[in-house]
Scaffold this motif. Sequence first.
Motif, PDB file in Angstrom:
ATOM      1  N   MET A   1      62.721   6.467  33.348  1.00  0.00           N
ATOM      2  CA  MET A   1      64.107   6.378  33.773  1.00  0.00           C
ATOM      3  C   MET A   1      64.604   7.718  34.308  1.00  0.00           C
ATOM      4  N   LYS A   2      65.363   7.677  35.376  1.00  0.00           N
ATOM      5  CA  LYS A   2      65.934   8.895  35.924  1.00  0.00           C
ATOM      6  C   LYS A   2      67.165   9.296  35.109  1.00  0.00           C
ATOM      7  N   PRO A   3      67.264  10.558  34.697  1.00  0.00           N
ATOM      8  CA  PRO A   3      68.397  10.988  33.870  1.00  0.00           C
ATOM      9  C   PRO A   3      69.709  10.954  34.639  1.00  0.00           C
ATOM     10  N   PRO A   4      70.769  10.424  34.051  1.00  0.00           N
ATOM     11  CA  PRO A   4      72.028  10.235  34.786  1.00  0.00           C
ATOM     12  C   PRO A   4      72.716  11.522  35.195  1.00  0.00           C
TER      13      PRO A   4
ATOM     14  N   ASP B   1      69.943  15.438  29.233  1.00  0.00           N
ATOM     15  CA  ASP B   1      70.295  14.040  29.002  1.00  0.00           C
ATOM     16  C   ASP B   1      69.627  13.503  27.734  1.00  0.00           C
ATOM     17  N   GLY B   2      68.380  13.935  27.496  1.00  0.00           N
ATOM     18  CA  GLY B   2      67.733  13.548  26.249  1.00  0.00           C
ATOM     19  C   GLY B   2      68.431  14.144  25.048  1.00  0.00           C
ATOM     20  N   MET B   3      68.869  15.369  25.189  1.00  0.00           N
ATOM     21  CA  MET B   3      69.589  16.056  24.124  1.00  0.00           C
ATOM     22  C   MET B   3      70.877  15.326  23.762  1.00  0.00           C
ATOM     23  N   ILE B   4      71.578  14.812  24.761  1.00  0.00           N
ATOM     24  CA  ILE B   4      72.849  14.127  24.526  1.00  0.00           C
ATOM     25  C   ILE B   4      72.636  12.867  23.705  1.00  0.00           C
TER      26      ILE B   4
ATOM     27  N   TYR C   1      71.767   4.496  32.893  1.00  0.00           N
ATOM     28  CA  TYR C   1      72.851   4.806  31.964  1.00  0.00           C
ATOM     29  C   TYR C   1      73.293   3.531  31.261  1.00  0.00           C
ATOM     30  N   ASN C   2      74.012   3.697  30.159  1.00  0.00           N
ATOM     31  CA  ASN C   2      74.572   2.513  29.487  1.00  0.00           C
ATOM     32  C   ASN C   2      76.024   2.692  29.074  1.00  0.00           C
ATOM     33  N   VAL C   3      76.570   3.906  29.224  1.00  0.00           N
ATOM     34  CA  VAL C   3      77.992   4.122  28.942  1.00  0.00           C
ATOM     35  C   VAL C   3      78.570   5.095  29.963  1.00  0.00           C
TER      36      VAL C   3
ATOM     37  N   LEU D   1      73.139   7.921  28.883  1.00  0.00           N
ATOM     38  CA  LEU D   1      72.253   6.929  28.267  1.00  0.00           C
ATOM     39  C   LEU D   1      72.059   7.353  26.814  1.00  0.00           C
ATOM     40  N   ILE D   2      72.708   6.622  25.913  1.00  0.00           N
ATOM     41  CA  ILE D   2      72.629   6.953  24.492  1.00  0.00           C
ATOM     42  C   ILE D   2      72.192   5.715  23.719  1.00  0.00           C
TER      43      ILE D   2
END
Length: 324
Positions: free
Chosen positions: A221-224, A231-234, A294-296, A305-306
């Motif tokens: 997946m491409k980071p938003p 993005d992984g950290m978030i 993304y999801n939010v 994406l969380i």
Amino acid sequence: MISQIFLFFFFSFSLTSNGQFFDYTKNYEGSSDLVDLQYHMGPVISSPATSLYIIWYGRWKPTHQSTIRDFLYSISSPTPAQYPSVSNWWKTVRLYRDQTGSNITGTLVLSGEFHDSTYSHGAHLTRFSVQSVIRTAVISKLPLNALNGLYLVLTSDDVEMQEFCRAICGFHYFTFPSIVGATVPYVWVGNSKKQCPEMCAYPFVQPKPFPGSGFVARETMKPPNGEAGIDGMISVIAHELAEVSSNPMLNGWYGGEDALAPTEIADLCLGVYGSGGGGGYMGSVYKDRWRNAYNVNGIKGRKYLIQWVWDLTRNRCFGPNAIN
């Protein structure tokens, strides 16, 4: 706490008590039969407004800091983002309450920041030395807020942490008065970009298969926000904020017999980001016009994406982007 992540990602099948194969890919967003989440009569973070203090440890790019700040602001922004939003996601976390009937706080206020760009405790930290990092920040600038304070220690991609990449991507605990001066809850999360993005920035970086595992890599997946490490950290920050809020003193909401190694409300949903998720499949998520996942939604048009968390009312993992 995020730990032993790859046990989740690499094995889609396990045996049930009667010896039959249990297919996690058909286990839509969790199963109440496999969950022993209990309340242990301790506190949750329930202050009407919780003061959040960030300690930026190491060298940070301002753009990366802004991305993280905007996520934190999005949790309780007075002008919520477009649905499904980060604040909608936090509503599931807020379902948890303590023995007085008080729910987890709905308001996280970013109340202070400290930049430890000199690596005051070195570039190799331990779980224990994180408390000394907090003490340095308190002595230098930040208030010691034992009433409604929550401290977030974020380390840059060149800082090594005990067990980072081997067993953890982040953790939460509470400080000892003998070190910091009071008992306050805190979270640590590290930037995995240079050390283990395939572990702690999944699904923006794919894990490497174990020989003979039969693991088939899914779509990367491409980071938003354009940076896999951040993005992984978030997503890890979201995970740990949910858990420290519901189990700040390790006697709140968790499953399992060991309070020092609990299964908490986000651990139950590792790797689940959308409807149908489980067994290495992240679930149904959105993609923007640049094909970023993304999801939010967040403030300022941000997207994140969380992972989902365990929903007490639905008895399964849930997020605001759920299809049903």
